[in-house]
Structures are given as C-alpha cells and as structure tokens.
Design a protein around this motif. Structure first.
Motif, PDB file in Angstrom:
ATOM      1  N   GLU A 188     -11.475 -15.900 -81.420  1.00 61.64           N
ATOM      2  CA  GLU A 188     -10.489 -16.832 -81.962  1.00 61.64           C
ATOM      3  C   GLU A 188     -10.369 -16.611 -83.460  1.00 61.64           C
ATOM      4  OE1 GLU A 188     -10.236 -21.574 -81.980  1.00 61.64           O
ATOM      5  OE2 GLU A 188     -10.089 -20.648 -79.994  1.00 61.64           O
ATOM      6  N   ASN A 189      -9.129 -16.455 -83.960  1.00 54.71           N
ATOM      7  CA  ASN A 189      -8.934 -16.103 -85.359  1.00 54.71           C
ATOM      8  C   ASN A 189      -7.584 -16.599 -85.840  1.00 54.71           C
ATOM      9  OD1 ASN A 189      -6.831 -13.626 -85.585  1.00 54.71           O
ATOM     10  ND2 ASN A 189      -7.977 -13.451 -83.656  1.00 54.71           N
ATOM     11  N   ASP A 190      -7.418 -16.588 -87.181  1.00 53.54           N
ATOM     12  CA  ASP A 190      -6.156 -16.958 -87.820  1.00 53.54           C
ATOM     13  C   ASP A 190      -5.692 -15.859 -88.765  1.00 53.54           C
ATOM     14  OD1 ASP A 190      -5.856 -19.629 -86.687  1.00 53.54           O
ATOM     15  OD2 ASP A 190      -7.596 -20.165 -87.892  1.00 53.54           O
ATOM     16  N   GLU A 191      -6.004 -14.606 -88.437  1.00 54.44           N
ATOM     17  CA  GLU A 191      -5.632 -13.479 -89.265  1.00 54.44           C
ATOM     18  C   GLU A 191      -4.113 -13.270 -89.251  1.00 54.44           C
ATOM     19  OE1 GLU A 191      -7.581 -11.765 -91.236  1.00 54.44           O
ATOM     20  OE2 GLU A 191      -9.389 -12.856 -90.623  1.00 54.44           O
ATOM     21  N   VAL A 192      -3.602 -12.550 -90.278  1.00 54.10           N
ATOM     22  CA  VAL A 192      -2.155 -12.372 -90.440  1.00 54.10           C
ATOM     23  C   VAL A 192      -1.669 -11.028 -89.926  1.00 54.10           C
ATOM     24  CG1 VAL A 192      -2.132 -13.886 -92.449  1.00 54.10           C
ATOM     25  CG2 VAL A 192      -2.435 -11.416 -92.775  1.00 54.10           C
ATOM     26  N   HIS A 193      -2.554 -10.183 -89.409  1.00 53.98           N
ATOM     27  CA  HIS A 193      -2.208  -8.802 -89.103  1.00 53.98           C
ATOM     28  C   HIS A 193      -1.545  -8.663 -87.731  1.00 53.98           C
ATOM     29  CE1 HIS A 193      -4.946  -8.074 -92.437  1.00 53.98           C
ATOM     30  NE2 HIS A 193      -5.811  -8.825 -91.800  1.00 53.98           N
ATOM     31  N   ASP A 194      -0.831  -7.522 -87.549  1.00 57.47           N
ATOM     32  CA  ASP A 194      -0.381  -7.164 -86.211  1.00 57.47           C
ATOM     33  C   ASP A 194      -1.599  -7.029 -85.306  1.00 57.47           C
ATOM     34  OD1 ASP A 194       2.227  -7.090 -87.006  1.00 57.47           O
ATOM     35  OD2 ASP A 194       2.361  -4.914 -87.141  1.00 57.47           O
ATOM     36  N   CYS A 195      -1.543  -7.650 -84.165  1.00 55.48           N
ATOM     37  CA  CYS A 195      -2.692  -7.647 -83.253  1.00 55.48           C
ATOM     38  C   CYS A 195      -2.250  -7.349 -81.830  1.00 55.48           C
ATOM     39  CB  CYS A 195      -3.438  -8.981 -83.313  1.00 55.48           C
ATOM     40  SG  CYS A 195      -4.420  -9.220 -84.798  1.00 55.48           S
ATOM     41  N   ASP A 196      -1.478  -6.287 -81.640  1.00 50.51           N
ATOM     42  CA  ASP A 196      -1.128  -5.893 -80.287  1.00 50.51           C
ATOM     43  C   ASP A 196      -2.358  -5.263 -79.643  1.00 50.51           C
ATOM     44  OD1 ASP A 196       1.531  -6.559 -80.903  1.00 50.51           O
ATOM     45  OD2 ASP A 196       1.906  -4.543 -81.667  1.00 50.51           O
ATOM     46  N   PRO A 197      -2.869  -5.823 -78.555  1.00 49.57           N
ATOM     47  CA  PRO A 197      -4.001  -5.171 -77.892  1.00 49.57           C
ATOM     48  C   PRO A 197      -3.699  -3.721 -77.531  1.00 49.57           C
ATOM     49  CG  PRO A 197      -3.706  -7.382 -77.028  1.00 49.57           C
ATOM     50  CD  PRO A 197      -2.528  -7.109 -77.918  1.00 49.57           C
ATOM     51  N   PHE A 198      -2.488  -3.472 -77.021  1.00 53.00           N
ATOM     52  CA  PHE A 198      -2.035  -2.121 -76.725  1.00 53.00           C
ATOM     53  C   PHE A 198      -0.860  -1.765 -77.610  1.00 53.00           C
ATOM     54  CE2 PHE A 198      -4.143  -2.665 -72.618  1.00 53.00           C
ATOM     55  CZ  PHE A 198      -4.652  -1.389 -72.392  1.00 53.00           C
TER      56      PHE A 198
END
Length: 482
Positions: A188-198
């Motif tokens: 669980e996070n609130d990061e701002v980055h693109d986080c597409d698993p794939f």
C-alpha cells in the motif's frame, strides 16, 4: 546438465558444484567473470540458485542490474529443446528462499534479459527494496533494443514480484513471453509514479499472461500517472521489418486495485498504439477496480490512427470474464476503436455508478466496419441499466436500441448492481467472486473456444454454462469443489 549459483561461493566459479558455483545471476562478463557462462549452457539444463539455509538476497553490483545477455551481444538461442530452467535449489543447506532485490536507488532495472531465447525462471522472488524512488523503470525487462526474435520464449512461472510503488514490475519488448501463476503485488502506497504492473511494447506479440494475481494498492489523488493493470502498445511496427503478428492471451488472472482512494487511468487491461494489430484472447479473468476518484475502463483495446486503416486490424475476444468497476464518471466496461472483429460473450459486468457506459466502440475515426458478436452477458449499473448503454460508430444507444436496432444481446440480462452478491467482494482470492448471478445463463462455447472448457480455477464447465470467470461446482467443503 546441472549448474549452480551461490552468492557466497569462494571456489573457481565454474558453476559445476556448490563449492565452485557462479556467484551472480548475470552473464559472465557483466559480473567480473563470476556470473553464468552461457557458452557452456545447453537446452534442457537446470541452473540452481542457492537460498542458503534460510534465505539469501542477491543484489546487483552494477548500474544495469542483473544482466543476462550474450557475450559481445551475441544471441543465445535454446529453442530446439526444453528450456534452460533457473530455479531455487532443493539441496540441504541451499534450499532457503531466493530473493533478487533492488536496493540501490540509481539503478533502473533489477533484471534484464537480452538476446536470449527459451529460458524459464521458476519459484523466485523479485523485490523492490529501495529506500527512495529515483530511476527505477521496472523490476524485470525482457527484450533488446533491436526488438528481435532472439528475445523470445522467456517464461516466468510461480514467481513473486513485489514493489513499493516506485515503478512498474515487468516490461516486455521481446516476443512470446509467458508470465504464469505469478504474484505481482504492490505494498500500500501513495507514490506519484507510473505503476503499471505490466508494460508491454514492440516485438511481435505472442505473449501469454495466465493464472496470475495482480494487485495494485496506490492511493495518491494528486497524480495523473498510469495505473493500468496490463498496458500494451505497438506490436509489429513495420519500421522494424515485422509482418507477422502473434496473438496475445490474457487468461485466468485476478487483476485488482484494492484502494478506493487515489486516481489512476487508463484501464485495467489497456492496449493502444499505431501498429497494434493482433488478436487478443481475454478470458476467465476477474477484473476489479474500486476507485472513487477516477473513471477506469475495464478492457480497452484499440489501434491508433495509421492509414491505410485496412492494414492494421485488431481482433478482440472477451469471454467469460467477471468485471467490477466503480469510478466517479463514465466507466466503460469494454472500449476500443478500429476493431476488425469483436466477440463479447458470457461476461458478468458490474458497474457500481449511475453514469456507467458498458461499450465505447467509436469506429468513426476511419474503420467503422467491424464484425460484432455480442450476447449472453449480464449487465448491471447502480440503480439499474438506463440512459446511454453504449456508443458505437459515433452514435449513442440505449440498451433497448442496442437490442432491437443493432440486434445484439438477445439472450443477455440486466439488473441493479446492488443486486449482485459475491462471496467476498473486493477479496484477494479468486474464490471470493462466486455469485449466483448469471448461473446457468451463459452459452456453451467449447466448440469454438475449447480453452474455455475450464474456469479460472480449473473447474470443468458442464451443461448450461455460468456467466463470468467462475463456474459454480456445487457446495463447498474444506475449499474443495464437489
């Protein structure tokens, strides 16, 4: 042949025994001649990686991460036999858990595989264990800059991928990569980055994503970063000499965003790009987004505007999926453009808002003619299905118009989304999505699509099929289907 990798080995680094094991997963020259010597590896060989007595963490010693590639960039192809298998060791003293960890912030990739073909990674753990977020693109990158077929037949099976939300997990630019029965998970996070698993782009396609659990947990409300469960683009760019394109299969996966907070887009399964002209088989998936602050599409597959239109045709098959969407705006369940063929059957679509739009099939940008076979689905919407049901060829259609004027969904049903009860809605197990809705209301598709004979859990579909990814198999006892 059997070979050995042990981080703590102090012998001759020949890979022939635990005492003389290679100490790095990298190709030899990228690890000071202490990594794997691919010149001595043959098809069908097994490379065991030591986990010590309890567990062992392997950390890259170069900026490029662990790099498996041919010496002098020469390709290694093992396509004429069984794959080379890289697996955790079973032998006493070495059968602990194996971790490959990104711990240094200025390294963009944890593991790269370039110019190799027919390698299987199984039972391994890949984790983002950094304290800060700079530079990471993805944990795994498969494929070289030339996008050649040498980067093909790569398998990850029964592996775990864990991220803190600093970037993607798996990026594929090769051809014919299989990700099977793996866990792709974000804390669980609130990061701002693109986080597409794939992230998947270029190459000729041919990928199989099957039986995985894909979990996203980002709650940031101040970013427009991508949160696509599976993002794809640009298969078969003719600039790289590609003519043949290979089908992409996405099947038997649980793809879920657990956070009601946060913003994200575009879709849980998303494909676009000017040359994306392949057949997509999307079946037996459970796709769940509970976002309140974004309008997330379930399945969005289209092709960008590259003329002539007839040269780039995308076929999309959406079969026996369970899709649950929430959102604060129009949440398209199936969206796309420039399709050549669209088959949508036996799906259970849950839209938990009042502005839900089930189809957005705007072909008016140049390829409006598409063969469509859409039927035996169950559609829900908060308050009941009403108002605009679909956009097709630039026109809005209500559900009654969709049925009577376009002759679609003659055997489909609708309801209020609140009437659909799951065993455990928003749960993280595939079994949580058993429901009585759609029982015995589907159609037997085994003749056209024999791969649908079994549901997401491997239960055989018999008689009148259920809608959705799960086939009810009777009462449950000790988690055994009777």
């Amino acid at each position: 042949n059997v070979w050995y990798v042990d981080r703590d080995a102090t012998g001759a680094n020949t890979g022939r025994s635990w005492a003389d094991a290679w100490t790095y997963l990298d190709s030899s020259s990228w690890a000071g001649n202490k990594g794997i010597n691919w010149d001595v590896i043959s098809a069908g060989d097994t490379i065991y990686v030591s986990g010590g007595t309890d567990s062992t963490v392997y950390v890259p010693n170069t900026y490029y991460g662990f790099w498996i590639r041919g010496e002098d960039n020469a390709p290694h192809t093992f396509a004429n036999g069984n794959p080379v298998v890289i697996a955790p060791a079973w032998q006493s003293g070495h059968n602990g858990t194996v971790y490959f960890a990104a711990r240094v912030s200025n390294r963009p990739v944890l593991l790269r595989v370039y110019n190799h073909s027919n390698i299987k990674f199984t039972g391994l753990n890949f984790i983002d264990d950094r304290s800060t977020s700079s530079d990471l693109n993805s944990l795994i990158h498969i494929g070289n800059a030339d996008y050649g077929d040498s980067d093909s037949l790569i398998f990850f099976e029964n592996c775990n991928f864990l991220s803190k939300g600093f970037g993607g997990l798996i990026f594929l630019s090769g051809t014919k990569v299989t990700i099977k029965n793996c866990l792709l998970d974000y804390v669980e996070n609130d990061e701002v980055h693109d986080c597409d698993p794939f992230g998947i782009s270029n190459g000729r396609g041919g990928h199989t994503i099957d039986g995985n659990k894909i979990i996203m947990r980002n709650g940031n409300v101040g970013t427009d970063a991508h949160r696509d469960g599976i993002q794809m683009s640009n298969f078969g760019n003719p600039a790289w000499g590609y003519i043949e394109k290979l089908p992409v299969t996405i099947s038997n996966n649980l793809i879920i965003d657990t956070r009601a907070e946060g913003t994200s887009w575009n879709a849980m399964i998303y494909s676009s790009g000017p040359y994306t002209s392949v057949r997509y088989l999307i079946y037996n998936n459970i796709i769940v987004s509970r976002k309140n602050n974004s309008s997330i599409t379930g399945i969005w597959v289209g092709k960008g505007g590259i003329a002539p239109w007839t040269n780039y045709k995308t076929s999309l098959y959406v079969l026996n999926n369970t899709v649950i969407l929430k959102g604060n705006g129009t949440a398209d369940v199936v969206s796309g453009y420039n399709h050549d063929t669209l088959i949508v059957k036996n799906n259970l679509f849950i839209v938990d808002n009042i502005t839900g739009n089930h189809f957005n099939l705007d072909g008016s940008d140049g390829f409006p003619y598409c063969f469509k076979d859409i039927d035996y689905n169950h559609y829900t919407e908060f308050g009941g299905v009403n108002g605009r049901f679909a956009m097709d060829n630039g026109l809005n259609w209500s559900y009654s118009q969709w049925q009577t004027q376009l002759n679609r969904d003659a055997h489909s049903t609708t309801s209020n989304s609140t009437e659909v009860a799951f065993l455990n809605k928003y749960g993280l197990n595939k079994e949580d999505y058993y429901t009585v809705t759609g029982r015995d209301a589907g159609v037997n598709l085994s003749t056209e699509y024999p791969f649908l004979k079994y549901d997401i859990l491997g239960n055989e579909r018999i008689g009148q099929w259920d809608m959705g990814a799960l086939e009810f198999g009777g009462s449950q006892s000790s988690n055994i289907n009777l």
